[in-house]
Design a protein around this motif. Sequence first.
Motif, mmCIF file in Angstrom:
data_model
loop_
_atom_site.group_PDB
_atom_site.id
_atom_site.type_symbol
_atom_site.label_atom_id
_atom_site.label_comp_id
_atom_site.label_asym_id
_atom_site.label_seq_id
_atom_site.Cartn_x
_atom_site.Cartn_y
_atom_site.Cartn_z
ATOM 1 N N ASP A 96 32.162 33.813 34.147
ATOM 2 C CA ASP A 96 30.860 34.023 33.513
ATOM 3 C C ASP A 96 31.006 34.593 32.109
ATOM 4 N N LEU A 97 32.009 35.453 31.899
ATOM 5 C CA LEU A 97 32.225 36.030 30.570
ATOM 6 C C LEU A 97 32.582 34.949 29.559
ATOM 7 N N PHE A 98 33.522 34.078 29.919
ATOM 8 C CA PHE A 98 33.911 33.021 28.997
ATOM 9 C C PHE A 98 32.786 32.005 28.818
ATOM 10 N N ALA A 99 31.964 31.834 29.853
ATOM 11 C CA ALA A 99 30.787 30.976 29.699
ATOM 12 C C ALA A 99 29.810 31.585 28.699
ATOM 13 N N ALA A 100 29.644 32.919 28.739
ATOM 14 C CA ALA A 100 28.779 33.590 27.762
ATOM 15 C C ALA A 100 29.324 33.427 26.354
ATOM 16 N N LEU A 101 30.638 33.552 26.203
ATOM 17 C CA LEU A 101 31.248 33.346 24.879
ATOM 18 C C LEU A 101 31.065 31.907 24.424
ATOM 19 N N VAL A 156 14.263 30.884 27.338
ATOM 20 C CA VAL A 156 15.388 31.809 27.414
ATOM 21 C C VAL A 156 14.953 33.161 26.851
ATOM 22 N N GLU A 157 15.089 34.213 27.679
ATOM 23 C CA GLU A 157 14.714 35.559 27.245
ATOM 24 C C GLU A 157 15.916 36.393 26.842
ATOM 25 N N LYS A 158 17.028 36.269 27.562
ATOM 26 C CA LYS A 158 18.202 37.082 27.249
ATOM 27 C C LYS A 158 19.450 36.377 27.755
ATOM 28 N N ILE A 159 20.502 36.396 26.931
ATOM 29 C CA ILE A 159 21.796 35.843 27.309
ATOM 30 C C ILE A 159 22.757 37.013 27.453
ATOM 31 N N GLY A 160 23.117 37.339 28.684
ATOM 32 C CA GLY A 160 24.013 38.453 28.944
ATOM 33 C C GLY A 160 25.442 37.989 29.119
ATOM 34 N N LEU A 161 26.346 38.942 29.341
ATOM 35 C CA LEU A 161 27.751 38.603 29.549
ATOM 36 C C LEU A 161 27.991 38.001 30.928
ATOM 37 N N LYS A 162 27.128 38.306 31.886
ATOM 38 C CA LYS A 162 27.300 37.789 33.255
ATOM 39 C C LYS A 162 26.289 36.708 33.592
ATOM 40 N N SER A 163 25.046 36.840 33.128
ATOM 41 C CA SER A 163 23.994 35.902 33.509
ATOM 42 C C SER A 163 23.032 35.707 32.355
ATOM 43 N N THR A 164 22.205 34.668 32.502
ATOM 44 C CA THR A 164 21.153 34.355 31.535
ATOM 45 C C THR A 164 19.812 34.517 32.230
ATOM 46 N N ASN A 168 27.382 28.856 36.067
ATOM 47 C CA ASN A 168 26.569 27.887 36.803
ATOM 48 C C ASN A 168 25.623 27.146 35.877
ATOM 49 N N LEU A 169 25.067 27.848 34.897
ATOM 50 C CA LEU A 169 24.128 27.211 33.972
ATOM 51 C C LEU A 169 24.813 26.151 33.115
ATOM 52 N N LEU A 170 26.024 26.436 32.639
ATOM 53 C CA LEU A 170 26.713 25.483 31.767
ATOM 54 C C LEU A 170 27.196 24.251 32.522
ATOM 55 N N GLN A 171 27.270 24.332 33.854
ATOM 56 C CA GLN A 171 27.673 23.169 34.635
ATOM 57 C C GLN A 171 26.538 22.167 34.821
ATOM 58 N N LYS A 172 25.324 22.548 34.434
ATOM 59 C CA LYS A 172 24.163 21.687 34.605
ATOM 60 C C LYS A 172 23.876 20.916 33.318
ATOM 61 N N GLU A 173 23.115 19.851 33.472
ATOM 62 C CA GLU A 173 22.648 19.107 32.301
ATOM 63 C C GLU A 173 21.414 19.824 31.739
ATOM 64 N N ILE A 174 21.545 20.327 30.521
ATOM 65 C CA ILE A 174 20.500 21.144 29.902
ATOM 66 C C ILE A 174 19.794 20.318 28.830
ATOM 67 N N THR A 175 18.484 20.324 28.883
ATOM 68 C CA THR A 175 17.665 19.672 27.863
ATOM 69 C C THR A 175 16.928 20.749 27.084
ATOM 70 N N SER A 176 17.208 20.833 25.793
ATOM 71 C CA SER A 176 16.547 21.825 24.953
ATOM 72 C C SER A 176 15.346 21.187 24.272
ATOM 73 N N LEU A 177 14.208 21.864 24.373
ATOM 74 C CA LEU A 177 12.980 21.368 23.759
ATOM 75 C C LEU A 177 12.706 22.036 22.412
ATOM 76 N N HIS A 178 13.659 22.833 21.940
ATOM 77 C CA HIS A 178 13.424 23.607 20.720
ATOM 78 C C HIS A 178 13.400 22.724 19.478
ATOM 79 N N THR A 179 14.246 21.710 19.448
ATOM 80 C CA THR A 179 14.356 20.880 18.244
ATOM 81 C C THR A 179 13.364 19.731 18.223
#
Length: 389
Positions: free
Chosen positions: A202-207, A230-238, A254-265
Amino acid sequence: MAAKKDPALPDIAVRPPNLPEMWHSTVNWFSIHALQILVAVGVGVVIYLTLATLRQFGSRLNGKPGDTLGLPHVIGRAIARTTHFFMALVAARLVVSYANPPQMVLKTVIFLFTIAAVFQAAIWAREIILGLIERKTVGDEGHGETLANAMGLIRVLVTFGLFAIAAVVVLDNLGVNVTGLVAGLGIGGIAIGLAAQGIFSDLFAALSIIFDKPFRRGEVITYDQTTARVEKIGLKSTRLRAMTGEKKVISNANLLQKEITSLHTLEQRRVTFSLGIIYQTPDEKADTIPSILKHIVEGEGFHFVNAGLVRFGASSLDFELNFDVPDPDRHDYFQSRHRVGLAIWQRFKAEGIEFAYPTQTSFTAAPDGRTIMPYPDADPVDERARRFT
């Protein structure tokens, strides 16, 4: 009884240092090579002042806090971390041979210079590595707290790793057998890694989130069946806030293993409505439905794309409406869809256009297939007879 001497051992006489003899040899060295010593000291001072000037130049190259962190700033910060002990030992190492010192003095200077050079190289490497990491994440206002926590941990890991290597190098130069020490450190590192592999994952995923920036704090993202901000990105969880209000917590790995669609852009977001009206709708009203939908969408301030009949359903004429919501990060997507849907319902009710719902009509037939009424014909009742009945 005297102990027998092992013939395999070399004949080495171990004597305590003779301080008077050392003092006498040092005094003789000063008296014989006084001129060389003075010249060496003068040259050494010049070398030290030159290195101090370069150190000051590195401090200026580093700039002020808040300046744009570029590669020259990283190099300047590393130069500014040069220690006075290292500069003094560099000057001494460069001039010591000229003064013809005693062997013990020469070995001492070389030994101290080796220690100073190894640890100074570790300090430079640490500053360059940390500077490049900070340069990678510069201007990332969405990860301020997470980046501060991560940089604290990265600084500890980088410092420990580099200075551990420096200590091993120094011990090796002193003639110490470091094979067992290196093997022990390796085995210990593997054991710690296996015991805390979930945390490190999880730490390396946060990095990875901080450096690769798949999304940032404040963005609306979609993963699996969840759409959340997204409210907060921590070292262990989001931590995220779903559009329906729930707080979502998911581990970074776990989050990075999923297909993420960002609506920000997105400059705009497409909204699709499926409408079903009854088959009994008059032709002229059915023909005006696309123009009615366009008028509703544009009246709400959105961009109309298209609308029209798409299929003949089992119990309805199916129309489809497509329109775009501009700046979906500022306009609430669900609230926009609600407004348009409510306006369609009100307008169709005013126009007399009925929405269809699943219906079924049953017909009865005679044995020969002719359609008949489900009940027998009855004779009309005389109105006067009905009044007297």
